[in-house]
Motif scaffolding. Structure first.
Motif, PDB file in Angstrom:
ATOM      1  N   UNK A   1    -100.923  50.524-111.469  1.00 35.02           N
ATOM      2  CA  UNK A   1    -102.558  50.472-111.612  1.00 35.02           C
ATOM      3  C   UNK A   1    -102.922  50.515-113.023  1.00 35.02           C
ATOM      4  N   UNK A   2    -102.115  51.332-113.860  1.00 40.64           N
ATOM      5  CA  UNK A   2    -102.570  51.473-115.243  1.00 40.64           C
ATOM      6  C   UNK A   2    -102.102  49.983-115.996  1.00 40.64           C
ATOM      7  N   UNK A   3    -101.244  49.346-115.621  1.00 37.33           N
ATOM      8  CA  UNK A   3    -101.091  47.971-116.374  1.00 37.33           C
ATOM      9  C   UNK A   3    -102.027  47.044-115.720  1.00 37.33           C
ATOM     10  N   UNK A   4    -102.545  47.143-114.729  1.00 36.44           N
ATOM     11  CA  UNK A   4    -103.532  46.160-114.172  1.00 36.44           C
ATOM     12  C   UNK A   4    -104.771  46.287-114.865  1.00 36.44           C
TER      13      UNK A   4
ATOM     14  N   UNK B   1    -101.831  44.187 -88.201  1.00 38.91           N
ATOM     15  CA  UNK B   1    -102.472  45.467 -88.596  1.00 38.91           C
ATOM     16  C   UNK B   1    -104.018  44.852 -89.278  1.00 38.91           C
ATOM     17  N   UNK B   2    -103.850  43.861 -90.106  1.00 44.89           N
ATOM     18  CA  UNK B   2    -105.015  43.423 -90.564  1.00 44.89           C
ATOM     19  C   UNK B   2    -105.689  44.082 -91.589  1.00 44.89           C
ATOM     20  N   UNK B   3    -104.809  44.987 -92.393  1.00 43.40           N
ATOM     21  CA  UNK B   3    -105.339  45.658 -93.656  1.00 43.40           C
ATOM     22  C   UNK B   3    -105.346  44.613 -94.815  1.00 43.40           C
ATOM     23  N   UNK B   4    -106.371  44.428 -95.529  1.00 45.36           N
ATOM     24  CA  UNK B   4    -106.252  43.558 -96.673  1.00 45.36           C
ATOM     25  C   UNK B   4    -106.204  44.446 -97.845  1.00 45.36           C
ATOM     26  N   UNK B   5    -106.586  45.700 -98.031  1.00 49.25           N
ATOM     27  CA  UNK B   5    -106.376  46.574 -99.191  1.00 49.25           C
ATOM     28  C   UNK B   5    -106.072  48.151 -98.468  1.00 49.25           C
ATOM     29  N   UNK B   6    -105.314  48.975 -99.119  1.00 55.11           N
ATOM     30  CA  UNK B   6    -104.927  50.177 -98.941  1.00 55.11           C
ATOM     31  C   UNK B   6    -103.603  50.572 -98.073  1.00 55.11           C
ATOM     32  N   UNK B   7    -102.845  49.168 -97.850  1.00 55.32           N
ATOM     33  CA  UNK B   7    -101.536  49.430 -97.124  1.00 55.32           C
ATOM     34  C   UNK B   7    -100.465  48.652 -98.127  1.00 55.32           C
TER      35      UNK B   7
ATOM     36  N   UNK C   1    -106.382  49.294-107.197  1.00 58.30           N
ATOM     37  CA  UNK C   1    -107.101  50.345-106.850  1.00 58.30           C
ATOM     38  C   UNK C   1    -108.601  50.371-106.715  1.00 58.30           C
ATOM     39  N   UNK C   2    -109.625  51.409-106.309  1.00 57.92           N
ATOM     40  CA  UNK C   2    -110.875  51.092-106.482  1.00 57.92           C
ATOM     41  C   UNK C   2    -111.190  50.776-107.836  1.00 57.92           C
TER      42      UNK C   2
ATOM     43  N   UNK D   1    -109.340  51.305 -99.299  1.00 52.76           N
ATOM     44  CA  UNK D   1    -109.120  51.497-100.379  1.00 52.76           C
ATOM     45  C   UNK D   1    -109.037  52.902-101.234  1.00 52.76           C
ATOM     46  N   UNK D   2    -109.383  53.949 -99.947  1.00 47.61           N
ATOM     47  CA  UNK D   2    -109.508  55.222-100.585  1.00 47.61           C
ATOM     48  C   UNK D   2    -111.071  55.414-101.119  1.00 47.61           C
ATOM     49  N   UNK D   3    -111.738  54.710-101.334  1.00 48.45           N
ATOM     50  CA  UNK D   3    -113.250  54.517-101.438  1.00 48.45           C
ATOM     51  C   UNK D   3    -114.262  54.003-100.743  1.00 48.45           C
TER      52      UNK D   3
END
Length: 367
Positions: A270-273, A293-299, A305-306, A336-338
C-alpha cells in the motif's frame, strides 16, 4: 429464546495484507516493521455493533481476543470464559473454542482469516455451527460472511436459517508468498447460510476456452493502455496475462505497477502504491474477481486499500474476467474495509470479458 454465541478475535488477522505479505502466519513482526496497522478489531466492531440490542448471550475471551471488541461494539454484558496468553496464538483459539463447546453455545463466531478458520474447525469440527467475520488476507474458505454487515445478519438469524456444509481451506502461505497458490480442502464446517450473505469457496477455471479468453482480454488491455499513465495490476491469472502480453514478468499473487511498457514496482504494498500515485496522478487500477466468490476488492488485494482507491479515483477502476468465470460468478462484491467507499462503487460494474467485449455485472452491497 436467548441465543448463545461464543466470540473470539484473532488480533493480528489480515495484518500482512496492505503491506504485501499475502498472509500473517509467522510474519507478525515483519508486518509491523513494514508499518502494518491492525484492523481485525475494527472489522469485528462493524459487525457486532449492529447486534448490541439483540437478545444474545455472549461468551468470549479476555482482553484483545474478544472482551475489548464487545465493549467497543457497545455490548457491555458478556461472560469471559478463556484468558489467552500474550501474544495470542493458534493454541488460544483452539482452547477458547473448546470452552465455548463446554458452555453449550449455539454458534461460534470468529473474526480472522483462513488460518483462524482452520484453528476453530480443529476444535469444534461439525459439532456446532461456526461463522467468520472476514478480516484475513485471502479468505478462500467458504465459512465467512461476505462483509461485517452480512455477518451481523447471519448471527441474528442463526438457528432460524439453514446451515450448509462449507469448505475450510488450507492455504500454504509460504507458497502463496512465492507466487504459487497451493490449497487443499481441510474439512467441511457447518455454517449458517443465506444466499448473497455467506461467501462461496474460491474456484479455479482452467478450460481451454478460458485461456483463449485471457489472451483476448490481454490483447485488448494492451491496445487501450494510455501513455504516461500508471497501471496498478492486481493479482490473478487473468491480470497476469496482461503483463505477459506486455512482455513483462507478472507477480501472480501480488500487485505490480507498469507505465509505458515498463515495470515501476513489483509486488507493491500500500505504501508503495500511494507514493507512486503522488508521483504519477494519472492512474488506472486493473483487478479481476475471485472465481465464484465474486470479490473484486478485499480478498487477496488489500494493498489496493481505500486510500489507494480514492487517490486513483473509482472511475479508474477496471475489472476484467473471462466469460467462464463470470458465468460461475452470479454477483460481484466489494469489501475494501470502508463501507462508504464500497457503496460509491454503485450497483453494477462493467467487466471486460474479451477483445472489445464487456458485460455489466451486478454488485451486491449487503447492509
Amino acid at each position: 429464546m436467548t441465543q448463545t454465541v461464543g466470540f473470539l478475535l484473532n488480533p493480528v488477522a489480515g495484518l500482512g495484507g496492505a503491506v504485501g505479505l499475502k498472509g500473517t502466519d509467522g510474519h507478525v513482526a515483519e508486518a509491523l516493521r513494514r508499518g502494518a496497522v491492525p484492523h481485525a478489531c475494527d472489522r469485528a466492531v462493524q459487525a457486532l455493533s449492529l447486534l448490541r440490542d439483540d437478545d444474545i448471550a455472549w461468551y468470549t475471551c479476555a482482553g484483545s481476543m474478544g472482551e475489548d471488541v464487545l465493549e467497543r461494539a457497545g455490548i457491555d454484558r458478556s461472560t469471559v470464559l478463556y484468558r489467552p496468553g500474550v501474544p495470542t496464538a493458534a493454541s488460544d483459539t483452539k482452547a477458547a473454542c473448546r470452552t465455548f463447546l463446554d458452555a453449550g453455545v449455539d454458534l461460534v463466531v470468529f473474526c480472522g482469516g483462513d488460518g483462524t478458520a482452520r484453528d476453530v474447525f480443529d476444535a469444534v469440527e461439525r459439532s456446532i455451527p461456526i461463522l467468520g467475520i472476514p478480516a484475513g488476507v485471502k479468505m478462500y474458505s467458504a465459512v465467512f460472511a461476505v462483509n461485517p454487515a452480512a455477518a451481523a445478519d447471519l448471527i441474528r438469524q442463526a438457528g432460524r436459517i439453514p446451515c450448509r456444509d462449507s469448505e475450510v481451506m488450507d492455504v500454504d502461505e509460504e507458497a502463496y508468498r512465492s507466487g504459487r497458490l497451493s490449497a487443499r480442502l481441510y474439512g467441511y464446517a457447518c455454517v449458517p447460510y443465506i444466499p448473497e450473505r455467506t461467501q462461496g469457496g474460491k474456484q479455479v477455471f482452467e478450460q481451454q476456452d478460458e485461456e483463449r479468453a485471457k489472451d483476448d482480454i490481454a490483447a485488448f488491455m494492451a491496445e487501450i493502455m494510455l501513455p504516461e499513465t500508471i497501471y496498478i495490476i492486481g493479482a490473478g491469472s487473468t491480470t497476469a496475462r496482461i503483463m505477459e502480453r506486455l512482455d513483462l514478468a507478472p507477480t501472480l499473487l501480488g500487485i505490480d505497477v507498469v507505465q509505458n511498457g515498463e515495470v515501476l514496482a513489483r509486488d507493491a504494498d500500500e505504501r508503495t502504491l500511494l507514493a507512486l500515485l503522488d508521483e504519477h496522478p494519472r492512474a488506472k487500477i486493473v483487478v479481476s474477481p475471485i472465481g465464484a466468490q465474486g470479490f473484486v476488492l478485499g480478498r487477496g488485494n488489500q494493498q489496493i486499500s481505500p486510500p489507494v482507491l480514492r487517490k486513483a479515483g473509482l472511475s479508474n477502476l477496471i475489472v476484467v474476467a473471462t466469460p467462464g468465470k463470470l458465468a460461475g460468478t452470479p454477483l460481484l462484491y466489494v469489501d475494501s474495509g470502508d463501507p462508504a467507499l464500497d457503496r460509491e462503487i454503485g450497483d453494477s460494474l462493467q467487466v471486460i470479458s474479451g477483445y472489445r467485449i464487456a458485460q455489466r455485472k451486478r454488485v451486491l452491497h449487503p447492509e
